[in-house]
Design a protein around this motif. Structure first.
Motif, mmCIF file in Angstrom:
data_model
loop_
_atom_site.group_PDB
_atom_site.id
_atom_site.type_symbol
_atom_site.label_atom_id
_atom_site.label_comp_id
_atom_site.label_asym_id
_atom_site.label_seq_id
_atom_site.Cartn_x
_atom_site.Cartn_y
_atom_site.Cartn_z
ATOM 1 N N VAL A 42 0.969 -1.129 -0.055
ATOM 2 C CA VAL A 42 -0.096 0.029 -0.099
ATOM 3 C C VAL A 42 1.026 0.999 0.003
ATOM 4 O O VAL A 42 0.625 2.412 -0.825
ATOM 5 N N LEU A 43 1.896 1.078 0.864
ATOM 6 C CA LEU A 43 2.839 2.254 0.986
ATOM 7 C C LEU A 43 3.547 2.699 -0.356
ATOM 8 O O LEU A 43 3.790 3.748 -0.838
ATOM 9 N N ALA A 44 3.780 1.596 -1.188
ATOM 10 C CA ALA A 44 4.559 1.783 -2.561
ATOM 11 C C ALA A 44 3.407 2.223 -3.490
ATOM 12 O O ALA A 44 3.996 2.695 -4.487
ATOM 13 N N ALA A 45 2.591 2.125 -3.322
ATOM 14 C CA ALA A 45 1.237 2.574 -4.435
ATOM 15 C C ALA A 45 0.898 4.002 -3.925
ATOM 16 O O ALA A 45 1.459 4.444 -3.222
ATOM 17 N N SER A 46 0.241 4.584 -5.251
ATOM 18 C CA SER A 46 -0.188 5.924 -5.001
ATOM 19 C C SER A 46 -1.192 6.041 -4.169
ATOM 20 O O SER A 46 -2.155 5.137 -4.229
ATOM 21 N N LEU A 47 -1.401 6.861 -3.063
ATOM 22 C CA LEU A 47 -2.181 7.107 -1.980
ATOM 23 C C LEU A 47 -3.339 7.732 -2.520
ATOM 24 O O LEU A 47 -3.309 8.747 -2.852
ATOM 25 N N PRO A 48 -4.568 7.466 -2.466
ATOM 26 C CA PRO A 48 -5.958 8.131 -3.000
ATOM 27 C C PRO A 48 -6.208 9.177 -2.373
ATOM 28 O O PRO A 48 -5.846 9.169 -0.920
ATOM 29 N N ARG A 49 -6.847 10.209 -2.580
ATOM 30 C CA ARG A 49 -7.359 11.459 -1.951
ATOM 31 C C ARG A 49 -8.569 11.484 -2.136
ATOM 32 O O ARG A 49 -9.192 11.679 -3.301
ATOM 33 N N LEU A 50 -9.635 11.482 -0.879
ATOM 34 C CA LEU A 50 -11.157 11.509 -0.994
ATOM 35 C C LEU A 50 -11.456 12.964 -0.594
ATOM 36 O O LEU A 50 -12.617 13.397 -1.004
ATOM 37 N N THR A 51 -10.671 13.696 0.277
ATOM 38 C CA THR A 51 -10.772 14.891 0.988
ATOM 39 C C THR A 51 -9.466 15.496 1.002
ATOM 40 O O THR A 51 -8.284 14.903 0.849
ATOM 41 N N PRO A 52 -9.350 16.807 1.158
ATOM 42 C CA PRO A 52 -8.062 17.478 1.480
ATOM 43 C C PRO A 52 -7.450 16.997 2.703
ATOM 44 O O PRO A 52 -6.240 17.340 2.863
ATOM 45 N N GLN A 53 -8.105 16.247 3.554
ATOM 46 C CA GLN A 53 -7.327 15.715 4.749
ATOM 47 C C GLN A 53 -6.997 14.374 4.614
ATOM 48 O O GLN A 53 -6.252 13.747 5.617
ATOM 49 N N SER A 54 -7.040 13.784 3.333
ATOM 50 C CA SER A 54 -6.709 12.306 3.244
ATOM 51 C C SER A 54 -5.234 12.440 3.268
ATOM 52 O O SER A 54 -4.384 13.185 2.764
ATOM 53 N N ILE A 55 -4.602 11.415 3.910
ATOM 54 C CA ILE A 55 -3.282 11.030 4.048
ATOM 55 C C ILE A 55 -2.711 10.646 2.672
ATOM 56 O O ILE A 55 -2.776 9.236 2.286
ATOM 57 N N THR A 56 -1.894 11.530 1.918
ATOM 58 C CA THR A 56 -1.132 10.979 0.817
ATOM 59 C C THR A 56 0.319 10.968 0.828
ATOM 60 O O THR A 56 0.948 10.445 0.036
ATOM 61 N N ASP A 57 0.679 11.164 1.781
ATOM 62 C CA ASP A 57 2.436 10.922 2.253
ATOM 63 C C ASP A 57 2.501 9.568 2.810
ATOM 64 O O ASP A 57 2.176 9.273 3.988
ATOM 65 N N PRO A 58 3.479 8.801 2.234
ATOM 66 C CA PRO A 58 3.725 7.347 2.808
ATOM 67 C C PRO A 58 4.165 7.411 4.198
ATOM 68 O O PRO A 58 4.037 6.719 5.067
ATOM 69 N N ASP A 59 5.058 8.519 4.464
ATOM 70 C CA ASP A 59 5.667 8.459 5.842
ATOM 71 C C ASP A 59 4.547 8.869 6.824
ATOM 72 O O ASP A 59 4.513 8.230 8.129
ATOM 73 N N ARG A 60 3.693 9.706 6.689
ATOM 74 C CA ARG A 60 2.561 9.966 7.514
ATOM 75 C C ARG A 60 1.815 8.705 7.570
ATOM 76 O O ARG A 60 1.316 8.448 8.986
ATOM 77 N N LEU A 61 1.429 8.163 6.588
ATOM 78 C CA LEU A 61 0.679 6.902 6.827
ATOM 79 C C LEU A 61 1.348 5.801 7.554
ATOM 80 O O LEU A 61 0.806 5.073 8.505
ATOM 81 N N ARG A 62 2.705 5.555 7.208
ATOM 82 C CA ARG A 62 3.359 4.625 8.104
ATOM 83 C C ARG A 62 3.264 4.804 9.773
ATOM 84 O O ARG A 62 2.880 3.902 10.360
ATOM 85 N N THR A 63 3.352 6.141 9.963
ATOM 86 C CA THR A 63 3.238 6.560 11.200
ATOM 87 C C THR A 63 1.927 6.557 11.966
ATOM 88 O O THR A 63 1.480 5.701 13.085
ATOM 89 N N ALA A 64 0.683 6.507 11.100
ATOM 90 C CA ALA A 64 -0.524 6.473 11.579
ATOM 91 C C ALA A 64 -0.707 4.884 11.730
ATOM 92 O O ALA A 64 -1.431 4.497 12.753
ATOM 93 N N ILE A 65 -0.011 3.963 10.937
ATOM 94 C CA ILE A 65 -0.225 2.505 10.885
ATOM 95 C C ILE A 65 0.494 2.048 12.198
ATOM 96 O O ILE A 65 0.028 1.169 12.986
ATOM 97 N N GLU A 66 1.503 2.607 12.683
ATOM 98 C CA GLU A 66 2.183 2.104 13.446
ATOM 99 C C GLU A 66 1.462 2.501 14.922
ATOM 100 O O GLU A 66 1.671 1.637 15.964
#
Length: 249
Positions: free
Chosen positions: A157-181
């Motif tokens: 998932v982190l290697a793929a393009s991260l979708p954006r549904l709203t301006p608040q959607s996380i599209t930065d892989p580092d931010r998403l990894r932190t949220a997952i952890e």
């Protein structure tokens, strides 16, 4: 071409027609179905006529929509049917405890598919619906599933393009990894206006083995999002459902 290969080819085309109705259902004219599938209009017409005859599509004047037979078949899928039946008492308890919109979802690929949703009379305007799909990365249920479905999925998932549904959607892989952890540590996943403006969500994974088989959540208006108050109810419902699945009751 052999008869079997010809039949298989027509089946592929019929599925292509049905896939046109993803993700929101709705109604389409024959010309639209032909354009979406790349099929000749005459071929699309024959396929639609067969699908109507079988109850897989319904025709209303000049448009086609999904037929009731698909709903009936979908409700018989054992894994989802059994999960939904086991989950309903816990979802109802969670709704009674919070009086907020409650979801149950499972993972398919990089998406969450919503199996059940309970809401009151003042239901939030949400993109989620029973049978609908949303990106794992933009929803609380999706993040909970992602966090507890294995490191290989996370890296995919982190290697793929991260979708954006709203301006608040996380599209930065580092931010998403932190949220997952953070979700892995807390056992809870959070989503704040990432799927719909003005809506926040808290979710927890459901287990029937080493990885999550589902996740459930509570979605509330951002103005009254109180994670400390909602977390115990969400966690209790997820743990109760996990125990029920493991015990087979």
């Amino acid at each position: 071409m052999t008869r079997n290969s010809s039949q298989g080819n027509m089946l592929d085309k019929a599925v292509a027609v049905l896939d046109c109705f993803r993700p929101d259902g709705g109604a389409f004219r024959l010309t639209e179905l032909s354009a979406r599938t790349g099929l000749a209009k005459t071929t699309a017409f024959r396929l639609c006529a067969d699908l109507v005859r079988l109850g897989l599509l319904e025709r209303d004047a000049e448009t086609y929509r999904l037929g009731g037979a698909l709903f009936e078949l979908g409700s018989l899928v054992p894994r989802r049917r059994d999960l939904r039946e086991a989950a309903l008492p816990f979802l109802q308890d969670l709704f009674e405890a919070t009086h907020e919109t409650v979801h149950l979802g499972v993972r398919e690929g990089h998406e969450v598919v919503y199996v059940e949703r309970i809401h009151g009379h003042d239901a939030l305007r949400l993109p989620s619906r029973i049978g609908g799909r949303l990106p794992l990365t933009c929803t609380g249920v999706g993040k909970a599933l992602l966090a507890f479905s294995g490191s290989e999925l996370v890296e995919d998932v982190l290697a793929a393009s991260l979708p954006r549904l709203t301006p608040q959607s996380i599209t930065d892989p580092d931010r998403l990894r932190t949220a997952i952890e953070q979700a892995q540590v807390a056992g809870l996943a959070y989503e704040e206006e990432e799927a719909a403006p003005g809506v926040s969500c808290i979710a927890a994974p459901v287990f029937d083995g080493p990885t999550a088989v589902a996740a459930l959540s509570v979605a509330v208006p951002r103005s009254r999002f109180r994670p400390a108050q909602l977390a115990p109810a969400v966690r209790t419902a997820a743990l109760g459902l996990s125990r029920a699945l493991r015990s087979g009751t």
